[in-house]
Write an enzyme that holds these catalytic residues in place. Structure first.
Site, short mmCIF file in Angstrom:
data_model
loop_
_atom_site.label_atom_id
_atom_site.label_comp_id
_atom_site.label_asym_id
_atom_site.label_seq_id
_atom_site.Cartn_x
_atom_site.Cartn_y
_atom_site.Cartn_z
N LYS A 56 18.45 -47.60 23.96
CA LYS A 56 17.71 -47.77 25.22
C LYS A 56 16.22 -47.53 24.98
CE LYS A 56 17.94 -46.20 30.06
NZ LYS A 56 18.64 -45.30 31.00
N SER A 131 20.48 -47.23 35.20
CA SER A 131 19.32 -47.85 34.58
C SER A 131 19.58 -48.37 33.17
CB SER A 131 18.16 -46.85 34.54
OG SER A 131 18.51 -45.72 33.72
N SER A 155 23.40 -43.35 35.28
CA SER A 155 22.79 -44.49 34.60
C SER A 155 23.49 -44.96 33.34
CB SER A 155 21.32 -44.18 34.27
OG SER A 155 20.56 -44.13 35.44
#
Length: 453
Positions: A56, A131, A155
């Site tokens: 990420k 997210s 997330s």
């Protein structure tokens, strides 16, 4: 797609071929938006020796750009590896590809990224969740064997549920946050997204453990989970009845069938209730935004990333850099956080939110005193369509079943259990006592094998 377990047996030459294959596939599937496109122009096959794991865009990898999908950080090159990356490399893995995300991890759809939105590989009209939507889409779309994400209020677990992979958030402090770009320091936790539960355990074992570089790291003995995985262990599982009943009808029916399967496989099921979720939402968004307003104050054009060119003095540099660099959702949360910390409202909001957090944690501890695990939905619905959430509050409600786990600092995992009539994934969430990830993974493995059989 081969699994992490299988890839760990590959020779160096086989791994190089695998990385080239994944790189070519990622370039062909640019429309999915799982990876940040600029990063795909680099040769990802030279990312180092080891099994490739996607990362990420808020986790530091030395020499890689780290932007948290925000304009304000573009151009910032990480000067060091996050502790999770150091551990990853030491255990036979290599970082491979930058996954898209909601800006500064603030969102539930991966639509607020400055690089553009990520699509759901199950249905391009639907959001992948957020997210860590890029991380989930990469795994579910066959563009990554596994990925690292971060989970502040769901997330990792929510996008895993929307895309149909496994999403595992360890207990707070079990994986070091050193090198993770902070959103909310008391809630953030690096987690893993994988094709199956065993791979989640393998990747978790690789990155977990105490780290003196992180003052919030849990200095508790860490025992590897993979050698002790046991899908046959019979557990006492508390079903959160009010949460299951409040979910969308298709989600509710799928979870009720799953509960029946757990019973049939010898697990003891008891029924409990948690507090009305409105308390979770209020406490979470006050605490998270308050911490975000402090954490994001460092992005002012002085030290990191982009600086506005339209400036005449110091004040204009601060104002213009932040106005141009932050997206709408990030600005909204900074303003809310600044408001609740202001002198006239600190007691009315922030202190009350911390009291509510303690109450939420105590309720979880009460249930887990005589139960091994908690069972409840990950999300109230399956993946929603883009642009159907008309207000920020609607978006915030997507995390209604995940945020309390972060408030309590517990471990949670999202496991696919069914499909709805449109072929969208439905997942169940299991939650464990703090630092009892072994029981959590045992229960998740049992659930996964039941569904497959």
């Amino acid at each position: 797609m081969i699994t992490l377990k299988e890839a760990l047996k590959y020779s160096k030459e086989e791994l190089e071929n695998l990385k080239k294959e994944l790189n070519e596939k990622a370039k062909k599937e640019k429309k999915l938006g799982a990876y940040i496109e600029q990063f795909l122009d680099k040769d990802l096959s030279v990312s180092g020796e080891g099994v490739p794991v996607a990362i990420k865009d808020n986790i530091s990898v030395k020499g890689w750009e780290l932007t948290s999908a925000s304009k304000i950080l573009q151009g910032y090159i990480a000067p060091y590896d996050a502790s999770a990356i150091v551990n990853l490399k030491a255990n036979g893995f290599s970082p491979f590809g930058r996954c898209n995300m909601d800006e500064f991890a603030m969102g539930s759809s991966t639509a607020s990224s400055c690089y553009g939105k990520t699509l759901n590989p199950l249905n391009f009209e639907r959001v992948p969740g957020g997210s860590s939507g890029g991380s989930a889409a990469a795994v579910a779309g066959g563009l990554a064997l596994a990925s690292l994400g971060s989970d502040t209020g769901g997330s990792v677990r929510q996008p895993a549920a929307f895309c149909g992979c496994v999403g595992f958030k360890p207990s707070y402090g079990r994986v070091s946050r050193y090198g993770l770009a902070s959103y909310s320091s008391s809630l953030d936790q690096i987690g893993v997204l994988t094709q199956n539960v065993e791979d989640a355990a393998i990747l978790y074992d690789a990155i977990a453990g105490y780290d003196k570089m992180d003052s919030t790291s849990a200095n508790i003995e860490f025992i590897k989970t993979v050698p002790n995985l046991n899908a046959n262990k019979k557990l006492k599982i508390a079903v959160i009845e009010n949460y299951v009943n409040d979910a969308d009808s298709e989600v509710k029916n799928a979870l009720l069938k799953t509960i029946d399967m757990l019973k049939a496989n010898g697990h003891e099921i008891v029924y409990k209730n948690l507090l009305d979720s409105k308390f979770d939402i209020a406490a979470y968004y006050i605490i998270a935004t308050a911490e975000a307003s402090a954490n994001l104050s460092r992005y002012d054009g002085v030290r990191y990333g982009k600086r506005s060119e339209n400036i005449q003095n110091l004040k204009e540099m601060y104002v213009n850099t932040r106005s141009e660099g932050f997206g709408e959702e990030v600005k909204r949360r900074i303003l809310l956080g600044t408001f609740v910390l202001s002198s006239g409202y600190y007691d009315a909001y922030y202190i009350k939110a911390q009291k509510a957090r303690a109450f939420i944690k105590a309720k979880y501890e009460e249930i887990l005193q005589d139960c091994d695990l908690i069972f409840m939905p990950v999300t109230p619905t399956t993946a929603f369509k883009f642009d159907t959430q008309k207000s920020p509050m609607q978006t915030y409600l997507e995390d209604v079943y995940t945020i309390s786990v972060n408030l309590a600092g517990l471990g949670g995992i999202s496991v696919p259990v069914a499909k709805d009539k449109e072929g969208l994934n439905i997942s169940a969430q299991l939650i464990c006592k703090a630092y009892d990830e072994q029981t959590l993974l045992d229960g998740a493995l049992s659930l996964e094998q039941m569904i497959k059989n």
